[in-house]
Write a protein that holds these residues in place. Structure first.
Motif, mmCIF file in Angstrom:
data_model
loop_
_atom_site.group_PDB
_atom_site.id
_atom_site.type_symbol
_atom_site.label_atom_id
_atom_site.label_comp_id
_atom_site.label_asym_id
_atom_site.label_seq_id
_atom_site.Cartn_x
_atom_site.Cartn_y
_atom_site.Cartn_z
ATOM 1 N N ALA A 19 0.854 -1.512 -0.327
ATOM 2 C CA ALA A 19 -0.177 0.153 0.096
ATOM 3 C C ALA A 19 0.889 1.298 0.171
ATOM 4 C CB ALA A 19 -0.905 -0.011 1.154
ATOM 5 N N GLU A 20 2.152 1.212 0.345
ATOM 6 C CA GLU A 20 2.722 2.433 0.715
ATOM 7 C C GLU A 20 3.933 2.598 -0.501
ATOM 8 O OE1 GLU A 20 4.941 3.002 4.376
ATOM 9 O OE2 GLU A 20 3.282 2.042 5.550
ATOM 10 N N LEU A 21 3.733 1.591 -1.537
ATOM 11 C CA LEU A 21 4.628 1.687 -2.722
ATOM 12 C C LEU A 21 3.902 2.615 -3.810
ATOM 13 C CD1 LEU A 21 5.946 -1.878 -2.822
ATOM 14 C CD2 LEU A 21 7.080 0.060 -1.968
ATOM 15 N N MET A 22 4.531 3.740 -4.108
ATOM 16 C CA MET A 22 4.120 4.484 -5.094
ATOM 17 C C MET A 22 4.589 4.369 -6.494
ATOM 18 S SD MET A 22 4.162 8.150 -2.770
ATOM 19 C CE MET A 22 5.751 7.709 -2.134
ATOM 20 N N TRP A 23 3.860 3.893 -7.401
ATOM 21 C CA TRP A 23 4.391 3.620 -8.913
ATOM 22 C C TRP A 23 4.066 4.622 -9.947
ATOM 23 C CZ3 TRP A 23 6.920 -0.822 -9.142
ATOM 24 C CH2 TRP A 23 6.762 -1.993 -8.295
ATOM 25 N N LEU A 45 9.686 3.584 -8.829
ATOM 26 C CA LEU A 45 9.124 3.115 -7.762
ATOM 27 C C LEU A 45 9.356 4.211 -6.476
ATOM 28 C CD1 LEU A 45 7.287 1.186 -5.722
ATOM 29 C CD2 LEU A 45 9.444 -0.420 -5.782
ATOM 30 N N ARG A 46 8.547 4.647 -5.755
ATOM 31 C CA ARG A 46 9.027 5.594 -4.680
ATOM 32 C C ARG A 46 8.225 4.956 -3.510
ATOM 33 N NH1 ARG A 46 6.376 10.269 -6.748
ATOM 34 N NH2 ARG A 46 7.081 11.515 -4.924
ATOM 35 N N PHE A 47 9.047 5.313 -2.312
ATOM 36 C CA PHE A 47 8.548 4.849 -1.037
ATOM 37 C C PHE A 47 8.962 5.699 -0.120
ATOM 38 C CE2 PHE A 47 9.905 2.459 2.841
ATOM 39 C CZ PHE A 47 8.496 1.788 3.093
ATOM 40 N N ASP A 48 7.853 6.110 0.641
ATOM 41 C CA ASP A 48 8.111 7.175 1.691
ATOM 42 C C ASP A 48 8.712 6.601 2.987
ATOM 43 O OD1 ASP A 48 8.104 9.457 3.239
ATOM 44 O OD2 ASP A 48 6.083 10.078 2.815
ATOM 45 N N SER A 85 9.465 -5.384 -20.614
ATOM 46 C CA SER A 85 8.105 -5.487 -20.162
ATOM 47 C C SER A 85 8.036 -4.693 -18.891
ATOM 48 C CB SER A 85 7.643 -6.982 -20.105
ATOM 49 O OG SER A 85 8.228 -7.622 -18.844
ATOM 50 N N GLN A 86 6.976 -4.020 -18.724
ATOM 51 C CA GLN A 86 6.545 -3.267 -17.473
ATOM 52 C C GLN A 86 6.706 -4.115 -16.253
ATOM 53 O OE1 GLN A 86 2.720 -1.798 -16.015
ATOM 54 N NE2 GLN A 86 3.493 -0.025 -17.122
ATOM 55 N N TRP A 87 5.875 -5.364 -16.257
ATOM 56 C CA TRP A 87 6.123 -5.933 -15.009
ATOM 57 C C TRP A 87 7.322 -6.554 -14.494
ATOM 58 C CZ3 TRP A 87 7.114 -10.957 -14.220
ATOM 59 C CH2 TRP A 87 6.688 -11.941 -15.274
ATOM 60 N N ARG A 88 8.040 -6.885 -15.364
ATOM 61 C CA ARG A 88 9.472 -7.226 -15.285
ATOM 62 C C ARG A 88 10.283 -6.097 -14.450
ATOM 63 N NH1 ARG A 88 12.293 -10.602 -19.779
ATOM 64 N NH2 ARG A 88 13.910 -10.552 -18.212
ATOM 65 N N ASN A 89 9.983 -4.848 -15.121
ATOM 66 C CA ASN A 89 10.742 -3.740 -14.537
ATOM 67 C C ASN A 89 10.294 -3.630 -13.258
ATOM 68 O OD1 ASN A 89 12.652 -2.727 -16.370
ATOM 69 N ND2 ASN A 89 11.157 -1.710 -17.468
ATOM 70 N N ARG A 90 8.751 -3.746 -12.969
ATOM 71 C CA ARG A 90 8.435 -3.629 -11.388
ATOM 72 C C ARG A 90 9.056 -4.562 -10.586
ATOM 73 N NH1 ARG A 90 1.815 -2.228 -11.910
ATOM 74 N NH2 ARG A 90 2.204 -2.891 -9.747
#
Length: 145
Positions: A19-23, A45-48, A85-90
């Motif tokens: 929930a705290e990961l900002m994509w 990917l941003r994480f506060d 592919s996007q999900w591999r980058n994710r």
């Protein structure tokens, strides 16, 4: 690898809260075909870190200190664009973030206890030095009549 794998474990029972990961997705730079220009395969990917409650306070403190140079307003950013592919980058980005945090929250290494050098060894070293010096002194060709 199928789909997005579950929570990314940092260490032990602590994992990255989904929930705290900002994509953020954007187009990757660099060469590619027609498809590349339309697909948002670069992942950011941003994480506060400053605001998170997911980490034990001690860890959080450690991470904030160690990653200070990488944080922007308490937020840690990781980018991945090597896969097409996007999900591999994710996956890549999330794993990278998890390992960054694992490293940053690791307990500090135990202080080194200096070991004593046995006296015999030290004395032998000094004896050998002395001998080596004598050998070398004997090489200079003065007082050899």
């Amino acid at each position: 690898m199928g789909g997005m794998s579950g929570p990314y474990v940092i260490r032990g029972s602590v994992s990255l809260p989904e929930a705290e990961l900002m994509w953020r997705f954007s187009r990757s730079s660099g060469p590619g075909g027609q498809h590349v220009n339309t697909s948002d395969s670069q992942v950011e990917l941003r994480f506060d870190l400053a605001a998170t409650e997911a980490l034990p306070p001690v860890w959080k403190q450690r991470a904030l200190e160690r990653l200070a140079g990488r944080l922007v307003g308490g937020v840690l950013t990781v980018r991945a664009s090597e896969h097409r592919s996007q999900w591999r980058n994710r996956e890549t980005a999330a794993v990278r973030l998890a390992s960054l945090l694992a490293e940053a929250t690791a307990p500090p290494p135990k202080p080194r206890r200096p070991t004593r050098i046995p006296r015999g060894i030290n004395e032998r070293r000094l004896r050998e030095k002395k001998q080596r010096g004598d050998t070398k002194r004997g090489r200079s060709g003065r007082d050899w009549h």
